[in-house]
Design a protein around this motif. Structure first.
Motif, PDB file in Angstrom:
ATOM      1  N   GLN A 410       0.862  -1.172   0.000  1.00  0.00           N
ATOM      2  CA  GLN A 410       0.000   0.000   0.000  1.00  0.00           C
ATOM      3  C   GLN A 410       0.900   1.223   0.000  1.00  0.00           C
ATOM      4  OE1 GLN A 410      -2.703   0.555   3.327  1.00  0.00           O
ATOM      5  NE2 GLN A 410      -3.860   2.037   2.144  1.00  0.00           N
ATOM      6  N   GLY A 411       0.796   2.038  -1.049  1.00  0.00           N
ATOM      7  CA  GLY A 411       1.650   3.230  -1.147  1.00  0.00           C
ATOM      8  C   GLY A 411       1.507   4.094   0.088  1.00  0.00           C
ATOM      9  N   SER A 412       2.539   4.847   0.432  1.00  0.00           N
ATOM     10  CA  SER A 412       2.517   5.652   1.658  1.00  0.00           C
ATOM     11  C   SER A 412       1.401   6.686   1.621  1.00  0.00           C
ATOM     12  CB  SER A 412       3.841   6.377   1.842  1.00  0.00           C
ATOM     13  OG  SER A 412       4.891   5.530   1.477  1.00  0.00           O
ATOM     14  N   ILE A 418      -1.046  -1.867  -4.416  1.00  0.00           N
ATOM     15  CA  ILE A 418      -0.511  -2.634  -5.542  1.00  0.00           C
ATOM     16  C   ILE A 418      -0.381  -4.092  -5.131  1.00  0.00           C
ATOM     17  CG2 ILE A 418       1.503  -2.942  -7.053  1.00  0.00           C
ATOM     18  CD1 ILE A 418       1.877   0.014  -6.990  1.00  0.00           C
ATOM     19  N   VAL A 419      -0.924  -4.978  -5.956  1.00  0.00           N
ATOM     20  CA  VAL A 419      -0.717  -6.398  -5.687  1.00  0.00           C
ATOM     21  C   VAL A 419       0.105  -7.009  -6.809  1.00  0.00           C
ATOM     22  CG1 VAL A 419      -2.773  -6.787  -4.264  1.00  0.00           C
ATOM     23  CG2 VAL A 419      -2.970  -7.001  -6.730  1.00  0.00           C
ATOM     24  N   GLY A 420       0.965  -7.941  -6.428  1.00  0.00           N
ATOM     25  CA  GLY A 420       1.715  -8.738  -7.397  1.00  0.00           C
ATOM     26  C   GLY A 420       1.041 -10.095  -7.480  1.00  0.00           C
ATOM     27  N   ILE A 421       0.715 -10.515  -8.682  1.00  0.00           N
ATOM     28  CA  ILE A 421       0.027 -11.796  -8.871  1.00  0.00           C
ATOM     29  C   ILE A 421       0.689 -12.538 -10.035  1.00  0.00           C
ATOM     30  CG2 ILE A 421      -2.286 -11.175  -7.998  1.00  0.00           C
ATOM     31  CD1 ILE A 421      -2.690 -10.546 -11.164  1.00  0.00           C
ATOM     32  N   SER A 422       0.370 -13.811 -10.207  1.00  0.00           N
ATOM     33  CA  SER A 422       0.897 -14.538 -11.359  1.00  0.00           C
ATOM     34  C   SER A 422       0.300 -13.954 -12.624  1.00  0.00           C
ATOM     35  CB  SER A 422       0.487 -16.009 -11.310  1.00  0.00           C
ATOM     36  OG  SER A 422       1.186 -16.623 -10.294  1.00  0.00           O
ATOM     37  N   THR A 423       1.136 -13.839 -13.654  1.00  0.00           N
ATOM     38  CA  THR A 423       0.666 -13.238 -14.900  1.00  0.00           C
ATOM     39  C   THR A 423      -0.530 -14.002 -15.475  1.00  0.00           C
ATOM     40  OG1 THR A 423       2.766 -12.229 -15.300  1.00  0.00           O
ATOM     41  CG2 THR A 423       1.428 -12.634 -17.247  1.00  0.00           C
TER      42      THR A 423
END
Ligand code: ASP
Length: 439
Positions: A410-412, A418-423
């Motif tokens: 979570q940006g400051s 932002i989540v990182g997930i499998s493409t």
């Protein structure tokens, strides 16, 4: 009189029909005094952008020492536009000049800039406005870096004496007269720079869509348009792949608090998206999220070490390795004993092994691995910081679709998760988040 700077993108400049439309739009409002144009873009999906063809000319020049065949196609496009518009300009003379200058300067930036140059000459003739060459007012240094403050003074000085002008986007010049360009799509930046310098009350950016959508329409069917966005939200969305506007366009207009209005040349009656310095409270109360954007092509360098958080200089040592190999990273969420460094594949490519070995040497982790095929999805909106439960709605939506979150940040500013997930989950994730917030 207040001034509006208008910028028209490649599709708006693609052929005589669209240029006629551009002229009508400019003429409809007297405030539209300074017009910035892109090079002609695609007329249909299989068509080629003039800028791409000009880069191809440069490529031909390097290999064969000439580029006649490719340049002839460019010649044909411009001649067609001028004859359809029935303009009284000697386009052959301009084209001959451009062709010989391309041989003379033999630079990719010079070649690429000629689309905007010719496009502006044609538009100026069509409108009866003065043509001002961007080479003389948009200042770059010899290393090709843009000089915003010197440019601001220069543009102010030159345009204060010109009532109405057309200026090519995308490029400028250095002291010795060499041409330099912004990155691709940079005419948006040129328009913003001009808007700041002339003290515009509005920067209208005319394109081929009705503004920003809440999500990419190629992924979500019929996403809602965004009527209003803040500068900060725009930065986040544009950087994360919502490519309606060049992400750097915001910096010049921010100085003068100038709103940007994204408009559609082919649907001028639509209000488009208004990008304003700050949102009012009521705008934020109306919505939790403003938009969703995302990008594919990331990897995560995942590091585990017990008591990492109390080891002095741990993060610095790891980041020094990246700096040493000239790799910039995007996100760095950390835990007590873990850290994840999110890096674009284009940055990391070919350096994976050396980076891992080096990090092992400098911090001696318990475990280190690279997780690849990661996509990032950003959910953006000032409204999120006001509303408890946003993160849980988002995570719940992904869980319901069985999508594993590989990284979350979570940006400051609390206006971006932002989540990182499998493409492989990318499209599914964007749809899941979109649906969860449409109520
Ligand atoms: N013509 C350039 C490009 O295609 C710049 C622009 O259109 O903004 O990237």
């Amino acid at each position: 009189m207040s001034v509006t700077v208008v910028k028209f993108g490649g599709t708006s400049m693609a052929d005589a029909k669209s240029i006629n439309q551009v002229a009508d739009i400019v003429k409809q409002d007297k405030k539209r005094r300074y017009v910035v144009v892109s090079a002609p873009g695609k007329r249909f999906s299989q068509d080629h952008k003039i800028t791409d063809m000009l880069y191809a000319c440069y490529h031909d020049l390097q290999i064969n020492g000439e580029c006649k065949a490719t340049f002839d196609k460019i010649r044909e496009r411009f001649k067609g536009i001028v004859s359809d518009l029935e303009l009284d300009i000697d386009i052959d003379a301009y084209l001959n000049h451009v062709e010989s200058d391309m041989l003379k300067y033999n630079s990719a930036e010079f070649c690429a800039s000629r689309g905007e140059y010719l496009s502006a000459i044609i538009t100026a003739a069509k409108l009866g406005y003065k043509f001002i060459d961007a080479k003389d007012i948009m200042v770059f240094n010899e290393n090709g870096d843009f000089e915003p403050e010197i440019t601001n003074e220069k543009v102010k000085q030159v345009l204060s004496k010109v009532e109405r002008a057309v200026i090519p986007g995308f490029y400028g010049g250095d002291e010795s007269g060499l041409v330099h360009t912004f990155s691709r799509g940079g005419s948006d930046v040129s328009g913003a720079v001009i808007a700041r310098a002339v003290g515009a009350t509005m920067y209208e950016n005319w394109t081929d869509v009705n503004g920003f959508m809440t999500a990419d329409p190629r992924i979500v069917s019929n996403p809602k348009p965004i009527e209003k966005l803040s500068y900060k939200e725009l930065r986040e969305l544009a950087y994360m792949g919502a490519n309606v506007l060049h992400p750097e366009s915001i910096f010049p207009v921010r100085v003068g608090n100038i709103p940007i209005n994204i408009r559609n040349t082919f649907c001028p009656e639509a209000k488009g998206t208004m990008i304003v310095p700050e949102l009012e409270e009521k705008d934020m109360n109306n919505r939790v999220i403003t938009g969703i954007a995302g990008k594919k092509g990331y990897s995560i360098v995942y590091i585990e070490k017990s008591m990492m958080n109390s080891e002095l200089g741990f993060v610095r040592k790891v980041l020094a390795v990246l700096e040493y190999y000239n790799i910039s990273f995007e996100h760095l969420p950390t835990g007590i004993d873990t850290m994840s460094i999110v890096i674009a594949d284009s940055e990391l490519a070919g350096k994976e092994e050396v980076v891992i070995e080096r990090i092992k040497k400098v911090v001696n982790p318990d475990h280190i691995e690279i997780k690849s095929n990661i996509s990032l999805v950003a959910t953006v909106g000032h409204g999120m910081s006001y509303k408890p439960g946003t993160a849980s709605t988002l995570c719940g939506a992904l869980a319901k679709e069985n999508i594993n979150i590989r990284m979350i940040d979570q940006g400051s500013s609390e206006m971006n998760i932002i989540v990182g997930i499998s493409t492989s989950d990318y499209e599914k994730a964007i749809n899941a988040i979109y649906n969860a917030f449409q109520k």
